[in-house]
Motif scaffolding. Structure first.
Motif, mmCIF file in Angstrom:
data_model
loop_
_atom_site.group_PDB
_atom_site.id
_atom_site.type_symbol
_atom_site.label_atom_id
_atom_site.label_comp_id
_atom_site.label_asym_id
_atom_site.label_seq_id
_atom_site.Cartn_x
_atom_site.Cartn_y
_atom_site.Cartn_z
ATOM 1 N N TYR A 219 -3.552 -7.170 -8.678
ATOM 2 C CA TYR A 219 -2.606 -6.060 -8.796
ATOM 3 C C TYR A 219 -3.014 -5.114 -9.922
ATOM 4 O O TYR A 219 -2.833 -3.898 -9.826
ATOM 5 C CB TYR A 219 -1.201 -6.587 -9.044
ATOM 6 C CG TYR A 219 -0.623 -7.401 -7.898
ATOM 7 C CD1 TYR A 219 -1.125 -7.281 -6.610
ATOM 8 C CD2 TYR A 219 0.417 -8.300 -8.112
ATOM 9 C CE1 TYR A 219 -0.606 -8.032 -5.565
ATOM 10 C CE2 TYR A 219 0.955 -9.040 -7.075
ATOM 11 C CZ TYR A 219 0.438 -8.910 -5.798
ATOM 12 O OH TYR A 219 0.963 -9.644 -4.767
ATOM 13 N N ALA A 222 -5.659 -2.976 -8.588
ATOM 14 C CA ALA A 222 -5.151 -2.032 -7.595
ATOM 15 C C ALA A 222 -4.346 -0.904 -8.217
ATOM 16 O O ALA A 222 -4.131 0.134 -7.570
ATOM 17 C CB ALA A 222 -4.274 -2.775 -6.586
ATOM 18 N N ALA A 223 -3.899 -1.081 -9.460
ATOM 19 C CA ALA A 223 -3.009 -0.109 -10.089
ATOM 20 C C ALA A 223 -3.615 1.291 -10.145
ATOM 21 O O ALA A 223 -2.920 2.290 -9.934
ATOM 22 C CB ALA A 223 -2.633 -0.573 -11.492
ATOM 23 N N LEU A 226 -3.209 3.001 -6.855
ATOM 24 C CA LEU A 226 -1.811 3.348 -6.602
ATOM 25 C C LEU A 226 -1.390 4.582 -7.388
ATOM 26 O O LEU A 226 -0.679 5.449 -6.879
ATOM 27 C CB LEU A 226 -0.913 2.158 -6.983
ATOM 28 C CG LEU A 226 -0.825 1.044 -5.935
ATOM 29 C CD1 LEU A 226 -0.359 -0.250 -6.577
ATOM 30 C CD2 LEU A 226 0.117 1.442 -4.819
ATOM 31 N N LYS A 227 -1.824 4.663 -8.644
ATOM 32 C CA LYS A 227 -1.439 5.797 -9.493
ATOM 33 C C LYS A 227 -2.003 7.116 -8.981
ATOM 34 O O LYS A 227 -1.402 8.177 -9.179
ATOM 35 C CB LYS A 227 -1.919 5.554 -10.932
ATOM 36 C CG LYS A 227 -1.155 4.464 -11.664
ATOM 37 C CD LYS A 227 -1.720 4.269 -13.064
ATOM 38 C CE LYS A 227 -1.037 3.162 -13.803
ATOM 39 N NZ LYS A 227 -1.614 2.929 -15.154
ATOM 40 N N ASN A 229 -2.589 7.653 -5.781
ATOM 41 C CA ASN A 229 -2.219 7.740 -4.359
ATOM 42 C C ASN A 229 -3.424 7.563 -3.435
ATOM 43 O O ASN A 229 -3.497 8.188 -2.370
ATOM 44 C CB ASN A 229 -1.531 9.076 -4.063
ATOM 45 C CG ASN A 229 -0.204 9.222 -4.790
ATOM 46 O OD1 ASN A 229 0.584 8.277 -4.840
ATOM 47 N ND2 ASN A 229 0.025 10.383 -5.377
ATOM 48 N N PRO A 232 -5.185 2.603 0.792
ATOM 49 C CA PRO A 232 -5.630 1.208 0.697
ATOM 50 C C PRO A 232 -7.063 1.077 1.214
ATOM 51 O O PRO A 232 -7.434 1.711 2.217
ATOM 52 C CB PRO A 232 -4.641 0.463 1.600
ATOM 53 C CG PRO A 232 -3.401 1.305 1.562
ATOM 54 C CD PRO A 232 -3.895 2.720 1.507
ATOM 55 N N PRO A 289 2.982 1.031 -11.289
ATOM 56 C CA PRO A 289 3.465 0.529 -9.997
ATOM 57 C C PRO A 289 4.127 -0.836 -10.149
ATOM 58 O O PRO A 289 3.734 -1.643 -10.991
ATOM 59 C CB PRO A 289 2.192 0.438 -9.156
ATOM 60 C CG PRO A 289 1.076 0.329 -10.146
ATOM 61 C CD PRO A 289 1.513 1.118 -11.336
ATOM 62 N N ALA A 293 4.985 -2.881 -5.020
ATOM 63 C CA ALA A 293 4.140 -1.788 -4.538
ATOM 64 C C ALA A 293 2.675 -2.213 -4.507
ATOM 65 O O ALA A 293 1.935 -1.884 -3.562
ATOM 66 C CB ALA A 293 4.318 -0.566 -5.435
ATOM 67 N N ALA A 294 2.260 -2.952 -5.535
ATOM 68 C CA ALA A 294 0.878 -3.427 -5.580
ATOM 69 C C ALA A 294 0.609 -4.404 -4.437
ATOM 70 O O ALA A 294 -0.459 -4.371 -3.807
ATOM 71 C CB ALA A 294 0.599 -4.092 -6.925
ATOM 72 N N GLU A 296 2.107 -4.509 -1.501
ATOM 73 C CA GLU A 296 2.033 -3.775 -0.242
ATOM 74 C C GLU A 296 0.704 -3.032 -0.108
ATOM 75 O O GLU A 296 0.138 -2.940 0.994
ATOM 76 C CB GLU A 296 3.211 -2.796 -0.130
ATOM 77 C CG GLU A 296 4.526 -3.461 0.206
ATOM 78 C CD GLU A 296 4.426 -4.303 1.473
ATOM 79 O OE1 GLU A 296 4.131 -3.741 2.549
ATOM 80 O OE2 GLU A 296 4.616 -5.535 1.383
ATOM 81 N N TRP A 297 0.193 -2.497 -1.215
ATOM 82 C CA TRP A 297 -1.103 -1.804 -1.188
ATOM 83 C C TRP A 297 -2.207 -2.792 -0.834
ATOM 84 O O TRP A 297 -3.099 -2.489 -0.042
ATOM 85 C CB TRP A 297 -1.354 -1.166 -2.544
ATOM 86 C CG TRP A 297 -2.423 -0.117 -2.568
ATOM 87 C CD1 TRP A 297 -2.287 1.215 -2.303
ATOM 88 C CD2 TRP A 297 -3.813 -0.314 -2.893
ATOM 89 N NE1 TRP A 297 -3.493 1.870 -2.449
ATOM 90 C CE2 TRP A 297 -4.461 0.947 -2.809
ATOM 91 C CE3 TRP A 297 -4.577 -1.421 -3.250
ATOM 92 C CZ2 TRP A 297 -5.809 1.122 -3.064
ATOM 93 C CZ3 TRP A 297 -5.939 -1.250 -3.502
ATOM 94 C CH2 TRP A 297 -6.539 0.011 -3.404
#
Length: 311
Positions: A219, A222-223, A226-227, A229, A232, A289, A293-294, A296-297
């Motif tokens: 996670y 992955a952050a 996510l930040k 956008n 995936p 995030p 959220a992490a 789900e990504w």
């Protein structure tokens, strides 16, 4: 003061600017000891009684309870430290009271300003939350979702992310968000229980600490995506995510394992749990995030990877 250096109860009351009833009240509770009694049985007070009475009045002005005043007075040489402790207790209690008042004010504004047709539902929703609000139901919700054998270290870390602290000075919108979180955490419907989520608790996980330590690492990786956008994708974060799941089961990462894991996570998806994480992000307003959220990504990244491998 009388020639013998003593005051009657009336004289002491007059010097202190209080009523006789007040002096008698503190005397009866042992806060203001009398020095002697007159031949007629009336209370007599020594020269230090006036200063002690003034100190009692000052302490009571700070709203210290009578027993706490007595505890402070008992510590002559340690008066400063004891007084500081008593004041610290009062400040904490006052802070809690102020938080409760702010939440009540925001809740009233929320109900007053919402559309008339929503007022009854919002009143029921907000009315279930204590003031000041407690996060205990959310903590119980997630403790029940986590593996029994998970270490206390990891349980504490997960709760830190999963149980948002309510703002001390909330807006009406934050009160509504917290109330919705509270409703999810206390709902009796099994569909809202994260224990249904195979992504959080899969029966064949042998080493839960290995899984959750690895998930935290994935996670974190992955952050960044996510930040910004970013869609995936395959990469280091996904490899770390899959490795955590595989190693915790005593298996190896492979195309077949990824296909199986993708199926498990897809079946485990729960809209109510997703909603919980969405509300958590709204309440905190943090740019970081949420774990949800992490997750789900990462799940979307795994699906992309499995689809590409099958094609």
């Amino acid at each position: 003061m009388s020639p013998d250096g003593m005051w009657s109860i009336g004289e002491l009351a007059g010097q202190a600017g209080v009523t006789v009833k007040t002096v008698r009240f503190y005397s009866d509770r042992g806060l203001l000891p009398e020095a002697s009694r007159s031949s007629g049985g009336h209370r007599r007070y020594g020269p230090d009684a006036l200063e002690r009475l003034r100190l009692i009045r000052s302490l009571r002005t700070l709203d210290l309870p009578v027993p706490e005043v007595g505890r402070v007075l008992e510590h002559g040489e340690g008066l400063a430290d004891t007084l500081q402790d008593a004041i610290d207790v009062q400040l904490r209690e006052l802070g809690s009271q102020l938080t409760a008042l702010r939440w009540r004010e925001a809740a009233l504004q929320l109900i007053r300003d919402c559309p008339a047709e929503e007022r009854a539902d919002r009143l029921r929703l907000v009315g279930r939350v204590s003031t000041p609000p407690s996060t205990a139901p959310m903590a119980r919700f997630w403790r029940g979702a986590l593996p029994v054998r998970l270490s206390s270290r990891l349980v504490s870390s997960i709760l830190e992310y999963a149980v948002p602290l309510p703002p001390a000075d909330p807006t009406p919108a934050q009160v509504l968000t917290f109330a919705r979180l509270y409703a999810i955490a206390t709902a009796p419907c099994p569909a809202t229980d994260p224990r249904r989520s195979a992504g959080n608790r899969i029966d064949d996980v042998r080493r839960p600490d290995v899984l959750y330590d690895g998930l935290f690492d994935a996670y974190t990786l992955a952050a960044a995506g996510l930040k910004t956008n970013r869609a995936p994708e395959r990469g280091q974060a996904l490899d770390c995510f899959v490795a955590a799941h595989a190693e915790s089961r005593g298996l190896q990462d492979s195309t077949e394992f990824r296909r199986r894991l993708n199926g498990l996570l897809s079946r485990a998806a729960d809209p109510m749990v997703d909603r919980y994480w969405e509300l958590t992000g709204e309440l905190t307003g943090s740019p970081e995030p949420t774990l949800g959220a992490a997750h789900e990504w990462m799940r979307a990244s795994l699906k992309t990877d499995v689809t590409a491998a099958a094609g």
